[in-house]
Design a protein around this motif. Structure first.
Motif, mmCIF file in Angstrom:
data_model
loop_
_atom_site.group_PDB
_atom_site.id
_atom_site.type_symbol
_atom_site.label_atom_id
_atom_site.label_comp_id
_atom_site.label_asym_id
_atom_site.label_seq_id
_atom_site.Cartn_x
_atom_site.Cartn_y
_atom_site.Cartn_z
ATOM 1 N N GLY A 55 0.828 -1.192 0.000
ATOM 2 C CA GLY A 55 0.000 0.000 0.000
ATOM 3 C C GLY A 55 0.862 1.241 0.000
ATOM 4 O O GLY A 55 2.052 1.192 0.321
ATOM 5 N N PHE A 95 -1.921 3.328 -6.996
ATOM 6 C CA PHE A 95 -3.030 2.374 -7.019
ATOM 7 C C PHE A 95 -3.672 2.326 -8.401
ATOM 8 O O PHE A 95 -3.927 1.249 -8.950
ATOM 9 C CB PHE A 95 -4.066 2.758 -5.966
ATOM 10 C CG PHE A 95 -5.302 1.906 -6.006
ATOM 11 C CD1 PHE A 95 -5.300 0.627 -5.472
ATOM 12 C CD2 PHE A 95 -6.462 2.371 -6.610
ATOM 13 C CE1 PHE A 95 -6.432 -0.175 -5.525
ATOM 14 C CE2 PHE A 95 -7.597 1.586 -6.675
ATOM 15 C CZ PHE A 95 -7.593 0.308 -6.137
ATOM 16 N N ASP A 101 -1.627 -2.630 -3.944
ATOM 17 C CA ASP A 101 -2.883 -3.337 -3.680
ATOM 18 C C ASP A 101 -3.952 -2.416 -3.121
ATOM 19 O O ASP A 101 -5.144 -2.634 -3.343
ATOM 20 C CB ASP A 101 -2.634 -4.482 -2.692
ATOM 21 C CG ASP A 101 -1.654 -5.506 -3.231
ATOM 22 O OD1 ASP A 101 -1.913 -6.055 -4.320
ATOM 23 O OD2 ASP A 101 -0.621 -5.736 -2.582
ATOM 24 N N PHE A 102 -3.540 -1.408 -2.368
ATOM 25 C CA PHE A 102 -4.499 -0.446 -1.829
ATOM 26 C C PHE A 102 -3.798 0.891 -1.654
ATOM 27 O O PHE A 102 -2.565 0.982 -1.652
ATOM 28 C CB PHE A 102 -5.079 -0.924 -0.487
ATOM 29 C CG PHE A 102 -4.123 -0.846 0.671
ATOM 30 C CD1 PHE A 102 -4.110 0.271 1.510
ATOM 31 C CD2 PHE A 102 -3.232 -1.878 0.946
ATOM 32 C CE1 PHE A 102 -3.223 0.355 2.586
ATOM 33 C CE2 PHE A 102 -2.344 -1.811 2.013
ATOM 34 C CZ PHE A 102 -2.347 -0.686 2.839
ATOM 35 N N LEU A 315 -9.330 4.594 2.669
ATOM 36 C CA LEU A 315 -8.720 3.402 2.089
ATOM 37 C C LEU A 315 -9.360 3.190 0.735
ATOM 38 O O LEU A 315 -10.591 3.273 0.600
ATOM 39 C CB LEU A 315 -8.982 2.173 2.958
ATOM 40 C CG LEU A 315 -8.318 2.122 4.337
ATOM 41 C CD1 LEU A 315 -8.854 0.933 5.122
ATOM 42 C CD2 LEU A 315 -6.806 2.049 4.214
ATOM 43 N N ALA A 317 -9.514 0.475 -2.471
ATOM 44 C CA ALA A 317 -9.169 -0.899 -2.836
ATOM 45 C C ALA A 317 -10.110 -1.381 -3.928
ATOM 46 O O ALA A 317 -11.117 -0.735 -4.241
ATOM 47 C CB ALA A 317 -9.261 -1.816 -1.615
ATOM 48 N N VAL A 329 -6.134 -8.768 1.698
ATOM 49 C CA VAL A 329 -6.629 -7.394 1.615
ATOM 50 C C VAL A 329 -7.834 -7.207 2.525
ATOM 51 O O VAL A 329 -7.914 -6.252 3.309
ATOM 52 C CB VAL A 329 -7.006 -7.035 0.163
ATOM 53 C CG1 VAL A 329 -7.652 -5.656 0.103
ATOM 54 C CG2 VAL A 329 -5.775 -7.069 -0.744
ATOM 55 N N LEU A 333 -7.711 -4.625 5.822
ATOM 56 C CA LEU A 333 -8.558 -3.435 5.808
ATOM 57 C C LEU A 333 -9.683 -3.542 6.831
ATOM 58 O O LEU A 333 -10.104 -2.536 7.415
ATOM 59 C CB LEU A 333 -9.127 -3.210 4.403
ATOM 60 C CG LEU A 333 -8.113 -3.008 3.269
ATOM 61 C CD1 LEU A 333 -8.819 -2.501 2.015
ATOM 62 C CD2 LEU A 333 -6.995 -2.073 3.668
#
Length: 372
Positions: A55, A95, A101-102, A315, A317, A329, A333
């Motif tokens: 991230g 991202f 990934d996030f 966040l 995603a 993930v 999160l």
């Protein structure tokens, strides 16, 4: 310190850059967690998750991310999370390009700049965007002999636009008792794309009564003051320069003097409770996908105790990932927005826990992350 002219810079708010940024590990080795209200941090299937999660983004979230890391690692030592606090703009950029990934971002994805559409293209469906970190933005300053300072949005706008240039200017003096020095004012802004800047300029634009003309932007919109990279760079610049003033996440104010801002008829110091109050009276933005919980912060609220100069960090995603990564993930999160995760962030960074209703919505969206 270098000063620049005050002519506007033409640019789009938070433009999308397509270049992929390298994932820079901060050494945040973490492990996984479970459902939003559990204290035992395990995956949905009752066993610890494993793998590496990358991230990047908000530097304001850095202290909170470190706290989430510690508890996540304790529960799932086979998982690793790398979080690079490169700034909100860089995090969104990375991202959207598929390099992480996030993302963590102090500003929501911008539909006008094409970020919502770009996230949908990257994910194959509408991205998930949920609040995870609520914090006041402090106005910090370095002015020896002035322990208490009151400012309103109009005066702040004049200072950061380069129109008010001395600390004893009548506009500042009218808000404060005692004698102010004639020291030159050096306003310090972020030189990198920043969600904190986006929130600060949004506040100035909404609350200054037209004094601040530039549109809200994560990129500093004027050629004014002195630029510094990252939250740490802002703090260092203020500490190093007499007469400086800047805006930073309150958790990283670094012992600097902090001003109170006018809210209604009162002057309010930054606090987690004040930020939470401002968030609680603010609606969700209209026209967003159902998976997007972006909040339209009411910058002009006069609610008692509210502190509307604040940021809601997010966040970001995808709704689906390959099987093993989806578990990782979702688990990480989920811990971030859980009651326990929010408590840890409050202890580590002085942030405000998410309001219960918003937390429940965020947890449900994260729980929907599935295998592709």
């Amino acid at each position: 310190m270098r000063h620049e002219s005050t002519s506007p810079v033409r640019r789009n708010a938070r433009p999308i850059l397509t270049a992929s940024l390298a994932v820079v590990a901060l050494g945040l080795t973490v492990s996984a967690c479970g459902a939003a209200n559990e204290t035992q941090l395990t995956s949905d299937h009752g066993a610890g998750v494993s793998g590496t999660l990358n991230g990047a983004g908000s530097s304001a979230q850095q202290a909170a991310q470190e706290a989430w890391r510690a508890s996540f690692q304790e529960a799932n030592p086979s998982a690793t999370v790398n979080y690079n606090p490169s700034g909100s703009g860089a995090g969104r950029e990375q991202f959207l390009s598929g390099g992480s990934d996030f993302a963590g971002s102090d500003a929501a994805l911008d539909p006008a700049a094409g970020e919502v559409a770009a996230a949908k293209k990257r994910c194959g469906a509408d991205a998930i965007e949920v609040p995870d970190y609520v914090s006041p933005i402090a106005i910090v300053y370095n002015l020896p002999g002035v322990a208490h300072l009151r400012l309103d949005a109009k005066t702040l706008a004049g200072i950061f636009a380069g129109r008010i240039t001395r600390w004893n200017d009548p506009a500042i003096a009218a808000l404060n008792s005692g004698t102010l020095p004639s020291t030159a004012i050096t306003p310090v802004h972020r030189s990198d794309s920043s969600g904190t800047t986006d929130n600060f300029t949004d506040y100035l634009h909404a609350a200054s009564g037209g004094v601040w003309q530039a549109a809200p932007s994560g990129d500093w919109p004027l050629r004014s003051g002195e630029g510094a990279s990252g939250t740490s760079g802002m703090v260092a610049a203020v500490k190093a320069g007499k007469g400086t003033i800047a805006y930073v996440d309150e958790s990283q104010a670094g012992g600097l003097s902090v001003a109170s801002i006018r809210v209604g008829k009162q002057y309010v110091a930054p606090s987690a409770a004040g930020a939470a109050k401002a968030l609680s009276v603010s609606p969700l933005e209209s026209g967003r996908p159902a998976s997007d919980l972006a909040v339209q912060v009411d910058r002009t609220t006069t609610a008692p105790g509210a502190y509307p100069l604040m940021l809601t960090s997010y966040l970001i995603a995808c709704p689906t990932y390959p099987a093993a990564r989806a578990d990782l993930v979702r688990s990480y999160l989920a811990h971030v927005v859980s009651s326990e995760g929010q408590r840890q962030a409050a202890q580590a960074a002085g942030s405000a826990p998410l309001p219960a209703k918003l937390q429940k919505k965020a947890a449900a969206l994260i729980d929907s992350i599935a295998s592709s």
